[in-house]
Design a protein around this motif. Structure first.
Motif, PDB file in Angstrom:
ATOM      1  N   ARG A  30      -1.331   0.025   1.871  1.00  0.00           N
ATOM      2  CA  ARG A  30      -0.703  -1.185   1.328  1.00  0.00           C
ATOM      3  C   ARG A  30      -0.764  -1.190  -0.200  1.00  0.00           C
ATOM      4  O   ARG A  30       0.211  -1.538  -0.874  1.00  0.00           O
ATOM      5  N   ALA A  31      -1.897  -0.799  -0.737  1.00  0.00           N
ATOM      6  CA  ALA A  31      -2.039  -0.746  -2.196  1.00  0.00           C
ATOM      7  C   ALA A  31      -1.085   0.277  -2.796  1.00  0.00           C
ATOM      8  O   ALA A  31      -0.500   0.049  -3.865  1.00  0.00           O
ATOM      9  N   ALA A  32      -0.909   1.406  -2.115  1.00  0.00           N
ATOM     10  CA  ALA A  32      -0.003   2.445  -2.617  1.00  0.00           C
ATOM     11  C   ALA A  32       1.440   1.966  -2.610  1.00  0.00           C
ATOM     12  O   ALA A  32       2.189   2.187  -3.574  1.00  0.00           O
ATOM     13  N   VAL A  33       1.852   1.308  -1.522  1.00  0.00           N
ATOM     14  CA  VAL A  33       3.220   0.777  -1.441  1.00  0.00           C
ATOM     15  C   VAL A  33       3.424  -0.310  -2.499  1.00  0.00           C
ATOM     16  O   VAL A  33       4.480  -0.386  -3.138  1.00  0.00           O
ATOM     17  N   ARG A  34       2.402  -1.142  -2.700  1.00  0.00           N
ATOM     18  CA  ARG A  34       2.496  -2.186  -3.724  1.00  0.00           C
ATOM     19  C   ARG A  34       2.704  -1.567  -5.102  1.00  0.00           C
ATOM     20  O   ARG A  34       3.550  -2.018  -5.883  1.00  0.00           O
ATOM     21  N   VAL A  65      13.020   3.942  -3.286  1.00  0.00           N
ATOM     22  CA  VAL A  65      12.170   4.449  -2.210  1.00  0.00           C
ATOM     23  C   VAL A  65      12.455   3.704  -0.905  1.00  0.00           C
ATOM     24  O   VAL A  65      12.439   2.466  -0.868  1.00  0.00           O
ATOM     25  N   PHE A  66      12.690   4.480   0.155  1.00  0.00           N
ATOM     26  CA  PHE A  66      12.905   3.933   1.487  1.00  0.00           C
ATOM     27  C   PHE A  66      11.851   4.509   2.425  1.00  0.00           C
ATOM     28  O   PHE A  66      11.617   5.717   2.434  1.00  0.00           O
ATOM     29  N   LEU A  67      11.243   3.633   3.225  1.00  0.00           N
ATOM     30  CA  LEU A  67      10.134   4.053   4.081  1.00  0.00           C
ATOM     31  C   LEU A  67      10.312   3.541   5.507  1.00  0.00           C
ATOM     32  O   LEU A  67      10.648   2.367   5.712  1.00  0.00           O
ATOM     33  N   ASP A  68      10.082   4.396   6.469  1.00  0.00           N
ATOM     34  CA  ASP A  68       9.928   3.970   7.849  1.00  0.00           C
ATOM     35  C   ASP A  68       8.535   3.353   7.968  1.00  0.00           C
ATOM     36  O   ASP A  68       7.705   3.484   7.057  1.00  0.00           O
ATOM     37  N   TYR A  69       8.243   2.681   9.080  1.00  0.00           N
ATOM     38  CA  TYR A  69       6.906   2.098   9.229  1.00  0.00           C
ATOM     39  C   TYR A  69       6.040   2.904  10.195  1.00  0.00           C
ATOM     40  O   TYR A  69       5.141   3.628   9.784  1.00  0.00           O
ATOM     41  N   ASP A  70       6.326   2.811  11.507  1.00  0.00           N
ATOM     42  CA  ASP A  70       5.490   3.494  12.491  1.00  0.00           C
ATOM     43  C   ASP A  70       5.547   4.999  12.328  1.00  0.00           C
ATOM     44  O   ASP A  70       6.620   5.593  12.275  1.00  0.00           O
ATOM     45  N   ARG A  82      12.176  -7.541  11.744  1.00  0.00           N
ATOM     46  CA  ARG A  82      11.827  -7.701  10.332  1.00  0.00           C
ATOM     47  C   ARG A  82      10.544  -8.510  10.176  1.00  0.00           C
ATOM     48  O   ARG A  82       9.683  -8.185   9.342  1.00  0.00           O
ATOM     49  N   GLU A  83      10.409  -9.575  10.958  1.00  0.00           N
ATOM     50  CA  GLU A  83       9.216 -10.418  10.855  1.00  0.00           C
ATOM     51  C   GLU A  83       7.951  -9.645  11.200  1.00  0.00           C
ATOM     52  O   GLU A  83       6.912  -9.812  10.552  1.00  0.00           O
ATOM     53  N   LYS A  84       8.035  -8.795  12.210  1.00  0.00           N
ATOM     54  CA  LYS A  84       6.866  -8.024  12.621  1.00  0.00           C
ATOM     55  C   LYS A  84       6.434  -7.061  11.517  1.00  0.00           C
ATOM     56  O   LYS A  84       5.240  -6.927  11.217  1.00  0.00           O
ATOM     57  N   PHE A 127       2.902  -6.970   9.132  1.00  0.00           N
ATOM     58  CA  PHE A 127       2.041  -5.802   8.946  1.00  0.00           C
ATOM     59  C   PHE A 127       1.840  -5.489   7.460  1.00  0.00           C
ATOM     60  O   PHE A 127       0.736  -5.170   7.023  1.00  0.00           O
ATOM     61  N   VAL A 128       2.917  -5.567   6.694  1.00  0.00           N
ATOM     62  CA  VAL A 128       2.890  -5.100   5.309  1.00  0.00           C
ATOM     63  C   VAL A 128       2.456  -6.194   4.326  1.00  0.00           C
ATOM     64  O   VAL A 128       1.628  -5.967   3.447  1.00  0.00           O
ATOM     65  N   LYS A 129       3.069  -7.357   4.445  1.00  0.00           N
ATOM     66  CA  LYS A 129       2.699  -8.530   3.647  1.00  0.00           C
ATOM     67  C   LYS A 129       2.800  -8.296   2.138  1.00  0.00           C
ATOM     68  O   LYS A 129       1.904  -8.633   1.373  1.00  0.00           O
ATOM     69  N   LEU A 130       3.908  -7.712   1.713  1.00  0.00           N
ATOM     70  CA  LEU A 130       4.196  -7.538   0.289  1.00  0.00           C
ATOM     71  C   LEU A 130       5.526  -8.221  -0.014  1.00  0.00           C
ATOM     72  O   LEU A 130       6.537  -7.934   0.634  1.00  0.00           O
ATOM     73  N   ASN A 131       5.552  -9.101  -0.989  1.00  0.00           N
ATOM     74  CA  ASN A 131       6.742  -9.914  -1.229  1.00  0.00           C
ATOM     75  C   ASN A 131       7.811  -9.221  -2.056  1.00  0.00           C
ATOM     76  O   ASN A 131       8.961  -9.653  -2.060  1.00  0.00           O
ATOM     77  N   ASP A 132       7.458  -8.167  -2.783  1.00  0.00           N
ATOM     78  CA  ASP A 132       8.424  -7.503  -3.649  1.00  0.00           C
ATOM     79  C   ASP A 132       9.114  -6.318  -2.984  1.00  0.00           C
ATOM     80  O   ASP A 132       9.737  -5.499  -3.660  1.00  0.00           O
TER      81      ASP A 132
END
Length: 328
Positions: A111-115, A86-91, A131-133, A137-142
């Motif tokens: 966030r829960a769905a992406v996790r 799965v590949f996702l854009d952000y904005d 990437r840092e920004k 926003f997302v804060k998921l390590n996996d």
């Protein structure tokens, strides 16, 4: 009842016509309900003539780019025996488009769905932001993060893959370890441009000033425009399509015959990734769009709320089918 007829066509094209009889049964009140609903979603304009034209165009466009939600089972059927990636854009995909880019927050539900999706399928976020920004926003390590249109990528290191720096791609790989001892791979194909980027900050002002500054760097930088954004990129052949290919081939997703990539994005910069999937002849490019537009995507989702619905359904399917992903 004209509105009901138009809405019926829209819902039918989107594959959600199953609840139409209940709506139409109460014509007066439900006609207003459909009108309000479609106005909120951007389907119907205030002008009756313009409304009819826009709606008919959107209905026709939806037939060519059907809803990824109504097509979900067909997508899943195609994945039999393959690893979904799965590949996702952000904005505009995981978060709404907002006036202040610093407030483009994703919801807790998203966030829960992406996790959940990342538990079952390799998942990457490819964005024009740094990437840092995006990580903040997302804060998921996996999840893999690919910022600056793929020019700065970081993700969990595959356990059985080595990087010997034997070509022009591998020499930009770097291994890093966080405070908890987790190993990550960083990939920065534009690293050679960092000194020039850090030297000059003027181009972040007005467009005229940006262009005047770029004149001094004809071979190093060029400007592109995305959705409500002006970007300055190093003049190397790299875009979201290249980022997609890099992630598929260099972060552990090597056997392309057994992969089914899904890419969801809303911006024209995502078209490079859509093109890659079309040329590969597999995968599902999905555009997020509330009105007709030229795109190389096969399917569509109307807005981030439909992206959320699609990801929730994908995560549930992964859970029900024990599709837990282990990076090797």
């Amino acid at each position: 009842m004209v509105v009901v007829g138009i809405a019926a066509k829209i819902y039918e094209a989107m594959g959600i016509q199953s609840w139409l009889p209940n709506i139409i049964s109460n014509s007066e009140s439900m006609s207003k309900t459909i009108h309000d609903h479609t106005m909120d979603r951007g389907y119907i304009s205030t002008s009756p003539v313009e409304s009819s034209i826009v709606d008919e165009n959107y209905i026709s466009w939806l037939k060519e780019h059907p809803s990824a939600i109504s097509s979900f089972q067909r997508i899943i059927n195609t994945s039999k025996g393959k690893q979904i990636v799965v590949f996702l854009d952000y904005d505009g995909t995981l978060s709404p488009i907002v006036c202040d880019p610093n407030r483009a927050f994703m919801s807790d539900q998203m966030r829960a769905a992406v996790r959940e999706v990342s538990k079952h399928f390799p998942t990457a976020i490819i964005s024009g932001r740094s990437r840092e920004k995006v990580y903040n926003f997302v804060k998921l390590n996996d999840v893999y993060y690919s910022g600056s249109h793929g020019m700065d990528t970081m993700g969990p290191a595959p356990k059985n893959k080595s990087y010997d720096h034997h070509d022009n791609v591998d020499r930009y790989h770097y291994k890093t370890i966080d405070e908890e001892g987790n190993e990550f791979i960083t990939f920065q194909p534009a690293k050679d441009f960092l000194p020039a980027i850090e030297k000059d900050e003027e181009y972040e002002t007005l467009e005229e000033q940006v262009e005047s500054v770029l004149v001094n760097y004809p071979d190093q930088f060029h400007m592109t425009r995305g959705k409500k954004v002006m970007e300055i990129r190093p003049s190397i052949e790299w875009n979201k399509g290249h980022a997609l290919e890099y992630l598929l081939h260099n972060l552990g997703f090597d056997n392309s015959r057994n992969l089914l990539p899904i890419y969801i994005g809303d911006d024209r910069t995502d078209e490079d990734a859509f093109k890659v999937l079309r040329e590969r002849g597999d995968g599902f490019p999905i555009v997020v769009a509330s009105k007709p537009r030229d795109t190389m995507a096969f399917h569509s989702l109307h807005d981030p709320s439909e992206v959320l619905s699609f990801l929730i359904r994908l995560g549930r399917w992964g859970f029900d089918n024990n599709a837990d992903f282990v990076l090797t």
